[in-house]
Write an enzyme that holds these catalytic residues in place. Sequence first.
Site, PDB file in Angstrom:
ATOM      1  N   LEU A   5       0.395  -1.245   2.117  1.00 27.41           N
ATOM      2  CA  LEU A   5       1.638  -1.363   2.994  1.00 27.41           C
ATOM      3  C   LEU A   5       1.959  -0.333   3.747  1.00 27.41           C
ATOM      4  CD1 LEU A   5       3.886  -2.877   0.127  1.00 27.41           C
ATOM      5  CD2 LEU A   5       2.782  -4.301   1.620  1.00 27.41           C
ATOM      6  N   GLU A   6       1.522  -0.318   5.098  1.00 29.03           N
ATOM      7  CA  GLU A   6       1.620   0.832   5.881  1.00 29.03           C
ATOM      8  C   GLU A   6       2.926   1.088   6.588  1.00 29.03           C
ATOM      9  OE1 GLU A   6      -1.557   0.787   8.940  1.00 29.03           O
ATOM     10  OE2 GLU A   6      -3.265   0.157   7.351  1.00 29.03           O
ATOM     11  N   ASN A   7       3.918   0.202   6.401  1.00 27.11           N
ATOM     12  CA  ASN A   7       5.335   0.449   6.629  1.00 27.11           C
ATOM     13  C   ASN A   7       6.164   1.018   5.660  1.00 27.11           C
ATOM     14  OD1 ASN A   7       5.224  -0.901   9.357  1.00 27.11           O
ATOM     15  ND2 ASN A   7       5.008  -2.888   8.293  1.00 27.11           N
ATOM     16  N   MET A  21      -4.010  -0.702   6.868  1.00 27.49           N
ATOM     17  CA  MET A  21      -5.603  -1.210   7.201  1.00 27.49           C
ATOM     18  C   MET A  21      -5.584  -1.864   8.482  1.00 27.49           C
ATOM     19  SD  MET A  21      -8.489  -0.728   5.658  1.00 27.49           S
ATOM     20  CE  MET A  21      -7.787   0.093   4.413  1.00 27.49           C
TER      21      MET A  21
END
Length: 568
Positions: free
Chosen positions: A393-395, A1
């Site tokens: 958690l975009e990683n 996000m």
Amino acid sequence: MPPHTGHSRRVRWAASGALALALPLAGLTATPASAADVNNVKNAGFESGLTNWTCSASSGTTVGSPVHGGSAALKATPAGQDNAQCTQTVAVKPNSTYTLSGWVQGGYAYLGVTGTGTTDVSDWTPDSTSWKQLSTTFTTGASTTSVTVYTHGWYGQAPYYADDISVYGPDGGGGGDPAPTVPAAPGGLSVSGTTSSSVSLSWSAVSNATGYNVYRNGTKVASASGASATVTGLAASTSYSFQVTATNSAGESAKSAAVTATTAATGGGGGGGSLPKHAVTGYWQNFNNGATVQKLADVPSAYDIIAVAFADATSTPGAVTFNLDSSGLGGYTVDQFKADIKAKQAAGKKVIVSVGGQNGTVSVSDSASAANFANSVYSLMQTYGFDGVDIDLENGVNATYMSQALRALSGKAGSSLVITMAPQTIDMQSTSNAYFQTALNVKDILTVVNMQYYNSGSMLGCDGKVYSQGSVDFLTALACIQLEGGLSPSQVGLGLPASTRAAGSGYVSPTVVDNALDCLAKGTGCGSFKPSRTYPGLRGAMTWSTNWDATSGNAWSSVVGAHVHGLP
């Protein structure tokens, strides 16, 4: 996000359509080798560096972590127009059948073989935060005495890791690594958690195992790549017996000692307590990035779930904390914030804390960090009154340990816990992806997955066709993957930017969002893609953010909010 202009992870599709041919064939298990079969690959586990391997454009190296087996693995990094291909010529026998297998992690990864003399084959997977097995078989031609085995990544994507590559079959005479032995039975099997419909198990890892099978009352019910699993779909107040075996390409171990678990009487069922059938989620910014600064009290009543963005990582692995940006929010005090949470809850709304965001660095990768995550989030729930947690958690996530963490949190908070997720489109392309696996692992306590249909470029729909973001088809064909991949319609929401300034790309007008909702729930308003059935229980929609929505005069929530609440 995105905390500002948003991330951008665009996938470059091959002109040949290689990625569009099919969804990943994850979960294939190598055919057990016969007594005479050998692994014809040399230095299969990269224990001798890159000996016997050649990598394009100096893209390959060996690393000590992460590894699937032994003490080393291949790390290969695509750059520019190079896809980080690493190859080895392997001696084989003519007119013979071989099983090609290997373990990969990280960015897009491919495993294949050329020069078979018959049909060349390959397997691939999107990016993954945990080790995943790729496997396929091939037959050599009448005059084939060698083949070329290759791994490669994808242009512009993250590095990939590979380990334990094998070509099992008749000895080609070129030498190779010894065939593995059947692993020992796992020890230490224990019950790590229960709900009314699930039992979570953990056990001690077996050194030469490449996977595990879980048995319930003597029947195989699940497989796992790591030393834990959750068995779902169980009856409440019922006692079950569980055993685990270890597997590799040589075969399956004996069963472990059995453990008994009894499911709870009540609870679970999707989580979320008293949410309406159709709900709108909005992210509230705990920072000032040019959007309208809000207090929680300013968030319109159209929002049923308010995700406070974001919790902060701490120096303790897996643990998070929350710090209200009082100065950035015009002097908003912690006491006012807590009072506003209570007021929203009194009005029937849920307020949750979001973990992650574009710059989030929270890592839950082992049992200790899973416990730290659960304990710290529960502490925030007690301190501020949050109803639950959002995973953004975009990683990447580790499916095994994030599932473990959320179940531990559920055990503390009870069945009213709200759990939401906001994966990127690439994270939900296949049920083999770690984010999708996590959602399915905790399906019985999961409230909703609001996938981000933005900052993503073109992606595969459930019909195998590629769709470009910004259209009704993009929303419906990608939602279909989740709806047909195991999530309940009540656990699927459409995540869109509230304005053109809210994300780098992917904004669509509220009318397009409404059309997509109607297409999925009622079969009307569709574009060229029409789902094979309707999903009237579809949960609703999400936006980034309530602040950007306010900047545009609440144009998003006033249109989409009313439409969501009017769905059948």
